[in-house]
Design a protein around this motif. Structure first.
Motif, PDB file in Angstrom:
ATOM      1  N   LEU A  15       0.844  -1.184   0.000  1.00 48.80           N
ATOM      2  CA  LEU A  15       0.000   0.000   0.000  1.00 48.80           C
ATOM      3  C   LEU A  15       0.881   1.235   0.000  1.00 48.80           C
ATOM      4  O   LEU A  15       1.825   1.315   0.800  1.00 48.80           O
ATOM      5  N   VAL A  60      -8.866   4.484   2.421  1.00 49.29           N
ATOM      6  CA  VAL A  60      -8.268   3.360   1.695  1.00 49.29           C
ATOM      7  C   VAL A  60      -9.356   2.411   1.202  1.00 49.29           C
ATOM      8  O   VAL A  60      -9.291   1.877   0.088  1.00 49.29           O
ATOM      9  N   PHE A  78      -2.757   0.440  -4.211  1.00 46.34           N
ATOM     10  CA  PHE A  78      -2.764  -0.886  -3.597  1.00 46.34           C
ATOM     11  C   PHE A  78      -2.319  -1.897  -4.632  1.00 46.34           C
ATOM     12  O   PHE A  78      -2.917  -1.999  -5.695  1.00 46.34           O
ATOM     13  N   ILE A  99      -8.405  -6.275   1.086  1.00 54.57           N
ATOM     14  CA  ILE A  99      -8.161  -5.378   2.218  1.00 54.57           C
ATOM     15  C   ILE A  99      -9.317  -5.531   3.193  1.00 54.57           C
ATOM     16  O   ILE A  99     -10.487  -5.460   2.785  1.00 54.57           O
TER      17      ILE A  99
END
Length: 332
Positions: A15, A60, A78, A99
Motif C-alpha cells: 500500500l 483506503v 494498492f 483489504i
C-alpha cells in the motif's frame, strides 16, 4: 540490470498513500500525507484522537462519509493500482477480500439482530471464498484460529451474548475470513482490559504472520506500537510529523509531539515518586488551524519561525524523518 515487472511488484509497497488530502466544506482533515505499508510489514499509525488516523484508513477502503468528506488530492496505490477513484462495484471486490478492516467498537460494528455465524459467513459468501457447503466449517475454523472457546455455540449466539473480548475476536475472524493481503486494525483493543488487550494483539500478530499478510495498526497507545510495529508514523493535526523504525522513534524521538507522548506515558524505569509530564492544551481546530507549525501552541521548544512557517517532513537519518524546525536534542 533492469528489474522485471514481477520483481518490481515484489519489492514495491503493498500500500502506498501519496500526498493524500481529505477535506470537508470547512476544514482540511488530512493535509497531503504520504505513507507506505510493505509486504509482510506491521506499520503503526500513532496519534491522539482527532488527528486523522481513522479517516485515512477509511479512505483506503472508500468508506468516507458520503457528501461530508471527499478526497481532494493524492493517490492510494494498492498492489500498484490507484484505488482512490474506483467505483463501488470494484471497491466491493476489494473490501473484505484483499483489504479488510477491524473497527474500533465491535458492539456497534456487529449487527445486534443477527447471529454471529451469519455475520461471519457474509464475506465468505459475498466473495465466494469457499464453497457454500463449506461455509459453516470455515466459520468454525476461523473461531478456533482466534481462540474463541466453544465455537459451535458462539456461531449461534447474538453479539450481546458475548463479552467485549469475545466480540473483538469475532471481528478479527471476520477481517481474516478471506485471507486479505492488508489488514487495517483501528484501535483493536479499545475498552478491553489490559490482559485481554495483550491476548488480542498477540493473536493479531500471529495470524497476520501466519497468513503472510501486512497490517496497519492504528492506535494512540505508545506501548502497543513499541511492541508490535516494525515502523511508526506519528500523526498530528492531519499531518505526518515523524516517521521511522520503531527503534528509531522510541530510542531517538526528534519531534516535540513524539517526545510529549513519551513523557506522558508511565515507564518502568522511572524514578519512584516522579510525575508524568502531560502535553498542555488541546489539538487544534482543523477548521481554523494556527499559522506555522500546528503543534507550536503546545510546544515547549517553539521558536519564532515555528509560529509563521510550516515545516516539511524531511529526512534526518537513513530511516528517520521529522517535520520540525527545532533541534530538540540541543534543547533538551
Amino acid at each position: 540490470m533492469k528489474q522485471s515487472s514481477n520483481e518490481q511488484s515484489e519489492t514495491a509497497p503493498l500500500l502506498a498513500i501519496e500526498g493524500l488530502r481529505l477535506s470537508t466544506r470547512s476544514a482540511e482533515l488530512v493535509e497531503g500525507i504520504s505513507l507506505s505499508v510493505g509486504r509482510g510489514e506491521m506499520l503503526g499509525l500513532l496519534g491522539e484522537s482527532g488527528c486523522g488516523k481513522t479517516i485515512t484508513a477509511l479512505s483506503v477502503l472508500g468508506l468516507l462519509p458520503k457528501h461530508a468528506v471527499r478526497v481532494t488530492g493524492g493517490r492510494i496505490l494498492f498492489e500498484g493500482r490507484d484505488i482512490a477513484d474506483l467505483g463501488e462495484d470494484e471497491l466491493n471486490r476489494i473490501r473484505g477480500n484483499r483489504i479488510a478492516m477491524i473497527f474500533q467498537e465491535p458492539m456497534t460494528s456487529l449487527n445486534p439482530s443477527l447471529r454471529i455465524g451469519r455475520q461471519l459467513a457474509e464475506p465468505l459468501r459475498v466473495h465466494g471464498s469457499v464453497p457454500k457447503d463449506k461455509v459453516r466449517e470455515r466459520c468454525l475454523e476461523l473461531l478456533r484460529q482466534v481462540r474463541l472457546g466453544d465455537p459451535e455455540k458462539r456461531l449461534d449466539a447474538y453479539p450481546h451474548e458475548l463479552s467485549g473480548g469475545m466480540r473483538q475476536r469475532v471481528m478479527i475472524a471476520m477481517g481474516l475470513a478471506c485471507l486479505p493481503k492488508l489488514l487495517i486494525a483501528d484501535e483493536p483493543t479499545t475498552a478491553l482490559d489490559v490482559t485481554v488487550q495483550a491476548q488480542i494483539l498477540e493473536l493479531l500478530r500471529d495470524l497476520v504472520r501466519a497468513n503472510n499478510s501486512s497490517m496497519m495498526l492504528i492506535t494512540h497507545d505508545l506501548g502497543v506500537v513499541a511492541r508490535y510495529a516494525d515502523r511508526i508514523n506519528v500523526m498530528y493535526a492531519g499531518r505526518i510529523v515523524e516517521r521511522g523504525t520503531a527503534e528509531e522513534i522510541f530510542h531517538h524521538p526528534k519531534h516535540p509531539y513524539t517526545l510529549g507522548l513519551m513523557e506522558s506515558m508511565p515507564r518502568l524505569d522511572q524514578a519512584p515518586g516522579s510525575r508524568l509530564t502531560p502535553i498542555p492544551g488541546q489539538p487544534p481546530d482543523l477548521s481554523d488551524p494556527p499559522p506555522g507549525c500546528p503543534f507550536h501552541p503546545r510546544c515547549r521548544f517553539a521558536e519564532a519561525r515555528c509560529r509563521s512557517e510550516r515545516p516539511p517532513l524531511e529526512q534526518i537519518t537513513e530511516n528517520h524523518w521529522k517535520a520540525c524546525w527545532v533541534d530538540t536534542d540541543a534543547k533538551r
